[in-house]
Design a protein around this motif. Structure first.
Motif, PDB file in Angstrom:
ATOM      1  N   LEU A 266      -1.318  62.459  54.945  1.00 52.52           N
ATOM      2  CA  LEU A 266      -1.690  62.828  53.579  1.00 52.52           C
ATOM      3  C   LEU A 266      -3.200  62.831  53.464  1.00 52.52           C
ATOM      4  N   LEU A 267      -3.748  63.919  52.929  1.00 53.44           N
ATOM      5  CA  LEU A 267      -5.171  63.999  52.645  1.00 53.44           C
ATOM      6  C   LEU A 267      -5.351  64.132  51.135  1.00 53.44           C
ATOM      7  N   THR A 268      -6.290  63.378  50.591  1.00 58.61           N
ATOM      8  CA  THR A 268      -6.535  63.394  49.158  1.00 58.61           C
ATOM      9  C   THR A 268      -7.935  62.875  48.882  1.00 58.61           C
ATOM     10  N   ASN A 269      -8.337  62.948  47.631  1.00 64.69           N
ATOM     11  CA  ASN A 269      -9.567  62.280  47.186  1.00 64.69           C
ATOM     12  C   ASN A 269      -9.226  61.254  46.125  1.00 64.69           C
ATOM     13  N   ASP A 270      -7.941  60.921  46.022  1.00 57.45           N
ATOM     14  CA  ASP A 270      -7.454  59.956  45.040  1.00 57.45           C
ATOM     15  C   ASP A 270      -7.445  58.564  45.667  1.00 57.45           C
ATOM     16  N   GLY A 271      -8.512  57.826  45.446  1.00 57.73           N
ATOM     17  CA  GLY A 271      -8.629  56.503  46.044  1.00 57.73           C
ATOM     18  C   GLY A 271      -7.587  55.518  45.537  1.00 57.73           C
ATOM     19  N   LYS A 272      -7.184  55.663  44.293  1.00 58.94           N
ATOM     20  CA  LYS A 272      -6.182  54.758  43.716  1.00 58.94           C
ATOM     21  C   LYS A 272      -4.850  54.895  44.442  1.00 58.94           C
ATOM     22  N   LEU A 273      -4.429  56.137  44.677  1.00 58.64           N
ATOM     23  CA  LEU A 273      -3.166  56.347  45.387  1.00 58.64           C
ATOM     24  C   LEU A 273      -3.268  55.871  46.832  1.00 58.64           C
ATOM     25  N   ALA A 274      -4.385  56.162  47.479  1.00 55.40           N
ATOM     26  CA  ALA A 274      -4.572  55.736  48.866  1.00 55.40           C
ATOM     27  C   ALA A 274      -4.467  54.225  48.986  1.00 55.40           C
ATOM     28  N   HIS A 275      -5.096  53.511  48.065  1.00 61.71           N
ATOM     29  CA  HIS A 275      -5.036  52.046  48.097  1.00 61.71           C
ATOM     30  C   HIS A 275      -3.602  51.570  47.907  1.00 61.71           C
ATOM     31  N   ARG A 276      -2.892  52.230  47.016  1.00 60.66           N
ATOM     32  CA  ARG A 276      -1.501  51.853  46.741  1.00 60.66           C
ATOM     33  C   ARG A 276      -0.638  52.007  47.991  1.00 60.66           C
ATOM     34  N   LEU A 277      -0.859  53.075  48.742  1.00 64.97           N
ATOM     35  CA  LEU A 277      -0.046  53.343  49.924  1.00 64.97           C
ATOM     36  C   LEU A 277      -0.431  52.485  51.127  1.00 64.97           C
ATOM     37  N   LEU A 278      -1.688  52.066  51.179  1.00 63.99           N
ATOM     38  CA  LEU A 278      -2.174  51.339  52.348  1.00 63.99           C
ATOM     39  C   LEU A 278      -2.232  49.828  52.162  1.00 63.99           C
ATOM     40  N   SER A 279      -2.156  49.368  50.924  1.00 66.46           N
ATOM     41  CA  SER A 279      -2.286  47.934  50.666  1.00 66.46           C
ATOM     42  C   SER A 279      -1.174  47.143  51.342  1.00 66.46           C
ATOM     43  N   PRO A 280      -1.520  46.101  52.089  1.00 65.10           N
ATOM     44  CA  PRO A 280      -0.488  45.265  52.731  1.00 65.10           C
ATOM     45  C   PRO A 280       0.484  44.659  51.725  1.00 65.10           C
ATOM     46  N   ARG A 281       0.050  44.503  50.488  1.00 64.90           N
ATOM     47  CA  ARG A 281       0.915  43.895  49.471  1.00 64.90           C
ATOM     48  C   ARG A 281       2.123  44.766  49.141  1.00 64.90           C
ATOM     49  N   HIS A 282       1.975  46.082  49.287  1.00 61.82           N
ATOM     50  CA  HIS A 282       3.043  46.985  48.887  1.00 61.82           C
ATOM     51  C   HIS A 282       4.063  47.252  49.996  1.00 61.82           C
ATOM     52  N   HIS A 283       3.693  46.975  51.250  1.00 62.19           N
ATOM     53  CA  HIS A 283       4.618  47.163  52.381  1.00 62.19           C
ATOM     54  C   HIS A 283       5.301  48.531  52.344  1.00 62.19           C
ATOM     55  N   VAL A 284       4.494  49.580  52.211  1.00 57.97           N
ATOM     56  CA  VAL A 284       5.045  50.937  52.192  1.00 57.97           C
ATOM     57  C   VAL A 284       5.566  51.285  53.591  1.00 57.97           C
ATOM     58  N   ALA A 285       6.812  51.732  53.655  1.00 54.03           N
ATOM     59  CA  ALA A 285       7.442  52.011  54.946  1.00 54.03           C
ATOM     60  C   ALA A 285       6.866  53.276  55.585  1.00 54.03           C
ATOM     61  N   LYS A 286       6.709  53.233  56.902  1.00 47.16           N
ATOM     62  CA  LYS A 286       6.275  54.393  57.680  1.00 47.16           C
ATOM     63  C   LYS A 286       7.287  54.576  58.808  1.00 47.16           C
ATOM     64  N   VAL A 287       7.773  55.802  58.972  1.00 51.67           N
ATOM     65  CA  VAL A 287       8.792  56.072  59.983  1.00 51.67           C
ATOM     66  C   VAL A 287       8.219  56.981  61.058  1.00 51.67           C
ATOM     67  N   TYR A 288       8.462  56.606  62.310  1.00 49.64           N
ATOM     68  CA  TYR A 288       7.949  57.354  63.458  1.00 49.64           C
ATOM     69  C   TYR A 288       9.089  57.738  64.390  1.00 49.64           C
ATOM     70  N   TYR A 289       8.909  58.877  65.034  1.00 45.45           N
ATOM     71  CA  TYR A 289       9.751  59.271  66.159  1.00 45.45           C
ATOM     72  C   TYR A 289       8.902  59.125  67.410  1.00 45.45           C
ATOM     73  N   ALA A 290       9.482  58.549  68.465  1.00 45.74           N
ATOM     74  CA  ALA A 290       8.714  58.364  69.696  1.00 45.74           C
ATOM     75  C   ALA A 290       9.583  58.618  70.913  1.00 45.74           C
ATOM     76  N   VAL A 291       8.942  59.126  71.950  1.00 45.17           N
ATOM     77  CA  VAL A 291       9.539  59.187  73.277  1.00 45.17           C
ATOM     78  C   VAL A 291       8.865  58.087  74.085  1.00 45.17           C
ATOM     79  N   VAL A 292       9.683  57.277  74.717  1.00 41.54           N
ATOM     80  CA  VAL A 292       9.194  56.076  75.387  1.00 41.54           C
ATOM     81  C   VAL A 292       9.515  56.142  76.873  1.00 41.54           C
ATOM     82  N   SER A 293       8.557  55.774  77.685  1.00 41.19           N
ATOM     83  CA  SER A 293       8.793  55.624  79.114  1.00 41.19           C
ATOM     84  C   SER A 293       9.428  54.256  79.338  1.00 41.19           C
ATOM     85  N   GLY A 294      10.701  54.273  79.743  1.00 39.21           N
ATOM     86  CA  GLY A 294      11.458  53.037  79.883  1.00 39.21           C
ATOM     87  C   GLY A 294      12.695  53.091  79.010  1.00 39.21           C
ATOM     88  N   VAL A 295      13.650  52.232  79.297  1.00 39.68           N
ATOM     89  CA  VAL A 295      14.915  52.218  78.577  1.00 39.68           C
ATOM     90  C   VAL A 295      14.893  51.136  77.499  1.00 39.68           C
TER      91      VAL A 295
END
Length: 252
Positions: free
Chosen positions: A112-141
């Protein structure tokens, strides 16, 4: 009604640097409410009709852009040597966009790119624990033991004990037989995983996978809070957020 200097208004809307805009104003490039204005300090508001060289300039206070970040681009606003994610948005109305969080140079996916600092803080603050989901290919089982370790809160290193995370093993591709594996460079096989984390430490996904004895070889972010990557966007493509997407983000 809040008013700003004409040169500031035009600069923020991307018409040039402050000095370039001032020069253009003095040359008569600007009309406000039907009248030519040559004073950079002239005050305008969002209700005024501003034209630059005959083209209407509507004020946009905030922009919200979803980018499918490609590999090889850095999550920064400017860099003298490397292409940045901001460079990928040539038609941005605001020139103060910044990435909300960062993805590694070789990581793809939702940014996400924005110039809205309030929203950015809301999404990144450790207090809010906003979930982030990743897909990965891993070497190893990856194993059931790894799922339990991630769920319990994984000790990564002396700097990080990760919060409990949700690991799904999508598929496992064991190493091929000796004759098939020759030259494969991957004797341990590979795994495809989906990982949901609730914080955003430096290289966190890669560090967590490394802590259980495997290595990430491909990584893509799929979502951040309620915002999900638009599957229609190819790497390097972007679009502006819809009203409903923005409302959901602010409700996080």
């Amino acid at each position: 009604m809040y008013k700003v200097r004409l040169d500031k208004y035009l600069t923020e809307m991307g018409l040039g640097s402050r000095s370039e805009v001032k020069q253009g104003i003095r040359k008569g490039f600007v009309r406000v409410n039907g009248e030519t204005v040559v004073r950079p300090e002239h005050k305008v508001s969002v209700k005024d009709k501003v034209f630059w060289k005959g083209t209407s300039v509507d004020f946009v206070e905030y922009e919200y852009i979803m980018l499918n970040k490609p590999a090889g681009v850095i999550s920064a606003t400017e860099d003298s040597r490397e292409k940045t994610v901001v460079d990928l948005i040539p038609d941005s109305r605001r020139k103060d966009l910044f990435p909300v969080g960062r993805l590694d140079r070789d990581t793809e996916g939702l940014l996400l790119l924005t110039n809205d600092g309030k929203l950015a803080h809301r999404l990144l603050s450790p207090r809010h624990h906003v979930a982030k989901v990743y897909y990965a290919v891993v070497s190893g089982v990856m194993t059931e033991a790894d799922i339990r370790s991630f769920a319990e809160g994984l000790y990564v290193d002396e700097e990080l004990t990760a919060l409990p995370a949700e690991l799904d093993i999508l598929s496992v591709h064991p190493a091929a037989g000796k004759s098939e594996a020759e030259g494969s460079g991957n004797p341990e096989g590979t795994s495809e995983i989906r990982l949901k984390i609730y914080e955003g430490k430096f290289h966190q996904v890669k560090r967590m996978v490394h802590a259980v004895g495997k290595e990430v070889i491909y990584l893509k972010r799929l979502s951040m809070g309620s915002l999900r990557l638009d599957e229609a966007l190819r790497p390097g493509e972007y679009r502006r957020l819809s009203t409903s997407e923005l409302e959901e983000l602010y409700a996080e």
